[in-house]
Design a protein around this motif. Structure first.
Motif, short mmCIF file in Angstrom:
data_model
loop_
_atom_site.label_atom_id
_atom_site.label_comp_id
_atom_site.label_asym_id
_atom_site.label_seq_id
_atom_site.Cartn_x
_atom_site.Cartn_y
_atom_site.Cartn_z
N ASP A 157 -2.36 19.87 6.59
CA ASP A 157 -1.02 19.63 7.14
C ASP A 157 0.04 19.43 6.07
O ASP A 157 1.23 19.54 6.37
CB ASP A 157 -1.04 18.39 8.04
CG ASP A 157 -1.90 18.60 9.27
OD1 ASP A 157 -2.10 19.76 9.67
OD2 ASP A 157 -2.38 17.60 9.84
N TYR A 158 -0.36 19.09 4.85
CA TYR A 158 0.59 18.75 3.80
C TYR A 158 0.26 19.46 2.49
O TYR A 158 -0.90 19.70 2.18
CB TYR A 158 0.56 17.25 3.48
CG TYR A 158 1.09 16.35 4.55
CD1 TYR A 158 2.44 16.00 4.57
CD2 TYR A 158 0.26 15.82 5.52
CE1 TYR A 158 2.94 15.15 5.55
CE2 TYR A 158 0.75 14.97 6.49
CZ TYR A 158 2.08 14.64 6.50
OH TYR A 158 2.58 13.80 7.46
N VAL A 159 1.30 19.74 1.73
CA VAL A 159 1.14 20.01 0.31
C VAL A 159 1.21 18.63 -0.33
O VAL A 159 2.21 17.92 -0.18
CB VAL A 159 2.26 20.92 -0.25
CG1 VAL A 159 2.17 21.03 -1.76
CG2 VAL A 159 2.22 22.29 0.41
N ASN A 160 0.14 18.22 -0.99
CA ASN A 160 0.06 16.87 -1.56
C ASN A 160 0.46 16.90 -3.03
O ASN A 160 -0.09 17.67 -3.81
CB ASN A 160 -1.37 16.33 -1.41
CG ASN A 160 -1.70 16.05 0.03
OD1 ASN A 160 -1.24 15.07 0.59
ND2 ASN A 160 -2.47 16.93 0.65
N ILE A 161 1.40 16.05 -3.38
CA ILE A 161 1.92 15.97 -4.75
C ILE A 161 1.69 14.55 -5.25
O ILE A 161 2.14 13.59 -4.62
CB ILE A 161 3.41 16.34 -4.80
CG1 ILE A 161 3.61 17.74 -4.24
CG2 ILE A 161 3.94 16.20 -6.23
CD1 ILE A 161 5.04 18.08 -3.92
N MET A 162 0.98 14.44 -6.35
CA MET A 162 0.67 13.12 -6.89
C MET A 162 1.50 12.83 -8.13
O MET A 162 1.63 13.66 -9.02
CB MET A 162 -0.80 13.03 -7.28
CG MET A 162 -1.17 11.68 -7.87
SD MET A 162 -2.91 11.53 -8.30
CE MET A 162 -2.94 12.38 -9.86
N TYR A 163 2.07 11.63 -8.17
CA TYR A 163 2.70 11.09 -9.36
C TYR A 163 1.82 9.93 -9.79
O TYR A 163 1.50 9.06 -8.97
CB TYR A 163 4.10 10.55 -9.05
CG TYR A 163 5.12 11.59 -8.68
CD1 TYR A 163 6.08 11.99 -9.60
CD2 TYR A 163 5.16 12.13 -7.40
CE1 TYR A 163 7.05 12.92 -9.25
CE2 TYR A 163 6.12 13.06 -7.05
CZ TYR A 163 7.06 13.45 -7.97
OH TYR A 163 8.02 14.37 -7.62
N PHE A 164 1.45 9.89 -11.05
CA PHE A 164 0.54 8.85 -11.54
C PHE A 164 1.26 8.06 -12.63
O PHE A 164 1.42 8.55 -13.74
CB PHE A 164 -0.71 9.51 -12.09
CG PHE A 164 -1.92 8.64 -12.16
CD1 PHE A 164 -3.04 9.10 -12.83
CD2 PHE A 164 -1.98 7.39 -11.58
CE1 PHE A 164 -4.18 8.32 -12.92
CE2 PHE A 164 -3.10 6.61 -11.64
CZ PHE A 164 -4.22 7.07 -12.32
N TYR A 165 1.70 6.86 -12.29
CA TYR A 165 2.45 6.02 -13.22
C TYR A 165 1.52 4.99 -13.85
O TYR A 165 1.14 4.02 -13.22
CB TYR A 165 3.61 5.33 -12.50
CG TYR A 165 4.68 6.30 -12.11
CD1 TYR A 165 5.69 6.62 -13.00
CD2 TYR A 165 4.64 6.95 -10.89
CE1 TYR A 165 6.67 7.53 -12.66
CE2 TYR A 165 5.61 7.87 -10.55
CZ TYR A 165 6.62 8.15 -11.43
OH TYR A 165 7.57 9.07 -11.10
N THR A 166 1.15 5.23 -15.10
CA THR A 166 0.23 4.35 -15.80
C THR A 166 0.44 4.49 -17.30
O THR A 166 1.01 5.48 -17.76
CB THR A 166 -1.23 4.68 -15.44
OG1 THR A 166 -2.10 3.78 -16.13
CG2 THR A 166 -1.59 6.11 -15.79
N ASP A 167 -0.05 3.51 -18.05
CA ASP A 167 -0.06 3.65 -19.50
C ASP A 167 -1.35 4.34 -19.94
O ASP A 167 -1.56 4.59 -21.11
CB ASP A 167 0.11 2.29 -20.19
CG ASP A 167 -0.99 1.31 -19.83
OD1 ASP A 167 -1.89 1.66 -19.03
OD2 ASP A 167 -0.96 0.18 -20.35
N GLY A 168 -2.21 4.65 -18.97
CA GLY A 168 -3.41 5.43 -19.26
C GLY A 168 -4.60 4.63 -19.73
O GLY A 168 -5.62 5.20 -20.10
#
Length: 167
Positions: free
Chosen positions: A143-154
């Motif tokens: 149902d969706y195009v999923n877009i991930m943003y990953f906010y971390t210092d890793g």
């Protein structure tokens, strides 16, 4: 910060017209000044910028502001969805809103009001956040195009969930 776009489209269906923005937000102690994490780098290796001189809170405010800017930049769309997941050892919460004016404002308000809470036991587990992302995608991946943003210092710091590779 790391940006990764993940989409799943079945050969039997058309490309979904709505998008789901999933923002994983690391709220662990390594984002604060050197007092909370001795291993936190003092200088950005790419820009040479002093990371520990940022108003006494390391990368915390920078990441928070970048998260808000990303949400503000999402196109207004009544069908699309925004999900923010603050995490450290595990996902702590999950805020879901439509990508409309009101939904974006509610999520931004939650981010602005979010208070950092440091405990000695806390460890950053990037894999648990990624597992939650995968669960959300699989709920209704057609149902969706999923877009991930990953906010971390890793910094993956979990002792229990140690990956085979270096995060």
């Amino acid at each position: 910060t790391m940006l990764l776009q993940v989409s799943y489209v079945s050969a039997q269906t058309s490309i979904p017209e709505k998008e789901r923005y999933i923002l994983l937000w690391d709220v662990s102690g390594s984002l604060l000044s050197s007092k909370s994490n001795k291993d936190h780098p003092s200088v950005d290796e790419y820009t040479g910028q002093n990371l520990k001189a940022k108003s006494g809170n390391g990368l915390w405010m920078d990441l928070k502001n970048a998260l808000i800017k990303s949400i503000e930049s999402i196109e207004i769309d009544e069908q699309s969805e925004i999900i923010v997941i603050p995490f450290y050892a595990e996902p702590l919460d999950e805020w879901r809103e439509k990508a409309n004016v009101e939904g974006k404002a509610r999520i931004i308000n939650k981010i602005e009001q979010y208070q950092y809470s440091y405990t000695v036991e806390q460890r950053t587990d990037l894999l648990k956040a990624l597992e939650r992302f995968e669960e959300i995608v699989m709920e209704d991946c057609l149902d969706y195009v999923n877009i991930m943003y990953f906010y971390t210092d890793g910094a993956h710091e979990s002792i229990i969930n140690k990956p085979e590779y270096d995060c």
